[in-house]
Design a protein around this motif. Structure first.
Motif, short mmCIF file in Angstrom:
data_model
loop_
_atom_site.label_atom_id
_atom_site.label_comp_id
_atom_site.label_asym_id
_atom_site.label_seq_id
_atom_site.Cartn_x
_atom_site.Cartn_y
_atom_site.Cartn_z
N GLY A 249 -0.52 27.31 -8.53
CA GLY A 249 -1.07 26.05 -9.03
C GLY A 249 -0.01 24.98 -9.08
N GLY A 250 -0.28 23.96 -9.86
CA GLY A 250 0.63 22.82 -9.89
C GLY A 250 0.45 21.99 -8.63
N ALA A 251 1.36 21.10 -8.40
CA ALA A 251 1.26 20.23 -7.23
C ALA A 251 2.65 19.76 -6.81
CB ALA A 251 0.39 19.02 -7.54
N THR A 252 2.81 19.56 -5.53
CA THR A 252 3.98 18.88 -4.99
C THR A 252 3.48 17.55 -4.45
OG1 THR A 252 4.99 20.98 -4.38
CG2 THR A 252 5.85 19.01 -3.31
N ILE A 253 4.06 16.46 -4.96
CA ILE A 253 3.53 15.13 -4.66
C ILE A 253 4.61 14.26 -4.02
CG2 ILE A 253 2.50 13.05 -5.66
CD1 ILE A 253 1.60 14.85 -8.02
N PHE A 254 4.25 13.63 -2.91
CA PHE A 254 5.12 12.66 -2.25
C PHE A 254 4.40 11.32 -2.26
CE2 PHE A 254 5.85 16.78 -0.29
CZ PHE A 254 7.23 16.89 -0.30
N VAL A 255 5.13 10.25 -2.52
CA VAL A 255 4.58 8.90 -2.45
C VAL A 255 5.42 8.13 -1.44
CG1 VAL A 255 4.03 6.80 -3.71
CG2 VAL A 255 3.85 9.01 -4.87
N VAL A 256 4.76 7.63 -0.40
CA VAL A 256 5.48 6.91 0.66
C VAL A 256 4.86 5.53 0.88
CG1 VAL A 256 6.26 9.01 1.82
CG2 VAL A 256 4.09 8.02 2.47
N ASP A 257 5.68 4.61 1.34
CA ASP A 257 5.21 3.27 1.67
C ASP A 257 4.40 3.30 2.96
OD1 ASP A 257 6.42 1.92 -0.49
OD2 ASP A 257 8.34 1.86 0.58
N VAL A 258 3.39 2.45 3.02
CA VAL A 258 2.58 2.30 4.23
C VAL A 258 2.82 0.90 4.75
CG1 VAL A 258 0.23 2.25 5.15
CG2 VAL A 258 0.85 3.92 3.40
N ASP A 259 3.34 0.80 5.97
CA ASP A 259 3.60 -0.50 6.56
C ASP A 259 2.32 -1.18 7.04
OD1 ASP A 259 6.35 -0.34 6.17
OD2 ASP A 259 6.68 0.65 8.09
N MET B 109 0.85 -1.18 0.00
CA MET B 109 0.00 0.00 0.00
C MET B 109 0.89 1.23 0.00
SD MET B 109 -3.25 0.81 2.30
CE MET B 109 -4.49 1.48 1.24
N LYS B 110 0.39 2.30 -0.63
CA LYS B 110 1.11 3.57 -0.72
C LYS B 110 0.25 4.69 -0.19
CE LYS B 110 4.68 2.06 -3.13
NZ LYS B 110 6.05 2.15 -2.69
N LEU B 111 0.90 5.76 0.24
CA LEU B 111 0.23 6.99 0.65
C LEU B 111 0.75 8.11 -0.23
CD1 LEU B 111 -1.60 8.60 2.60
CD2 LEU B 111 0.43 8.92 4.04
N ILE B 112 -0.16 8.75 -0.95
CA ILE B 112 0.20 9.92 -1.75
C ILE B 112 -0.15 11.15 -0.93
CG2 ILE B 112 -0.31 11.27 -3.82
CD1 ILE B 112 -0.86 8.67 -5.27
N ILE B 113 0.83 12.03 -0.76
CA ILE B 113 0.63 13.31 -0.10
C ILE B 113 0.80 14.36 -1.20
CG2 ILE B 113 1.42 14.90 1.69
CD1 ILE B 113 2.71 12.38 3.04
N ALA B 114 -0.28 15.07 -1.50
CA ALA B 114 -0.25 16.06 -2.57
C ALA B 114 -0.57 17.43 -1.99
CB ALA B 114 -1.24 15.70 -3.66
N ILE B 115 0.33 18.39 -2.21
CA ILE B 115 0.12 19.77 -1.77
C ILE B 115 -0.27 20.56 -3.01
CG2 ILE B 115 1.12 21.77 -0.63
CD1 ILE B 115 3.18 19.65 0.56
N ILE B 116 -1.49 21.11 -2.99
CA ILE B 116 -2.02 21.78 -4.17
C ILE B 116 -2.56 23.16 -3.79
CG2 ILE B 116 -2.57 19.60 -5.30
CD1 ILE B 116 -5.51 20.08 -4.52
N HIS B 117 -2.81 23.98 -4.80
CA HIS B 117 -3.38 25.32 -4.59
C HIS B 117 -4.85 25.18 -4.21
CE1 HIS B 117 -4.52 29.48 -5.59
NE2 HIS B 117 -3.25 29.74 -5.33
N ASP B 118 -5.33 26.04 -3.30
CA ASP B 118 -6.72 25.98 -2.85
C ASP B 118 -7.72 25.99 -4.00
OD1 ASP B 118 -6.41 25.70 -0.14
OD2 ASP B 118 -6.58 27.84 0.31
N GLU B 119 -7.43 26.77 -5.03
CA GLU B 119 -8.38 26.89 -6.15
C GLU B 119 -8.58 25.57 -6.89
OE1 GLU B 119 -7.36 30.08 -8.79
OE2 GLU B 119 -7.18 31.50 -7.15
N ASP B 120 -7.60 24.68 -6.83
CA ASP B 120 -7.69 23.40 -7.53
C ASP B 120 -8.30 22.29 -6.68
OD1 ASP B 120 -6.36 24.55 -9.73
OD2 ASP B 120 -4.41 24.11 -8.84
N ALA B 121 -8.44 22.52 -5.38
CA ALA B 121 -8.79 21.46 -4.45
C ALA B 121 -10.18 20.86 -4.68
CB ALA B 121 -8.67 21.96 -3.01
N LEU B 122 -11.20 21.69 -4.78
CA LEU B 122 -12.55 21.17 -4.92
C LEU B 122 -12.72 20.28 -6.14
CD1 LEU B 122 -14.85 23.97 -3.63
CD2 LEU B 122 -15.45 21.57 -3.64
#
Length: 109
Positions: A94-104, A1-14
């Motif tokens: 805009g755009g996004a900063t994305i992290f993908v991490v392993d979930v134990d 399993m993976k966890l994606i952490i995405a930091i995005i602009h408020d305008e894109d969130a909804l």
């Protein structure tokens, strides 16, 4: 399993959260701030199977395009008349900063 952490602009969130949930992904949304202008961001947590990581990242890329906006300068400059004067500057938002991490381990209780 993976966890994606995405930091995005408020305008894109909804739009992004709606798109992800319509496709069956569970999303946890948190308000956050940061960046050059300390503007509002949204941080998304998406727990998924390893095989679906690329699909989710493609959805994020499609919904969160980088764009230019004119913003007032974050720190006012003093003019000759001792007034605070701000000069507009062009910034990328805009755009996004994305992290993908392993979930134990994952549990839903």
């Amino acid at each position: 399993m993976k966890l994606i952490i995405a930091i995005i602009h408020d305008e894109d969130a909804l739009k992004l959260v709606k798109n992800l949930t319509e496709q069956g992904y569970r999303v946890t949304k948190l308000a956050s701030t940061g960046g050059f202008l300390r503007s509002g961001n949204t941080t998304l947590f998406i727990g998924i199977e390893k095989e679906k990581v690329d699909h989710v990242i493609e959805i994020i890329k499609d919904q969160c395009k980088s764009r230019k906006e004119i913003q007032p300068a974050p720190t006012p400059m003093i003019g000759n008349s001792s007034m605070f004067i701000t000069y507009p500057i062009e910034v990328n938002v805009g755009g996004a900063t994305i992290f993908v991490v392993d979930v134990d381990r994952f549990e839903k209780v």
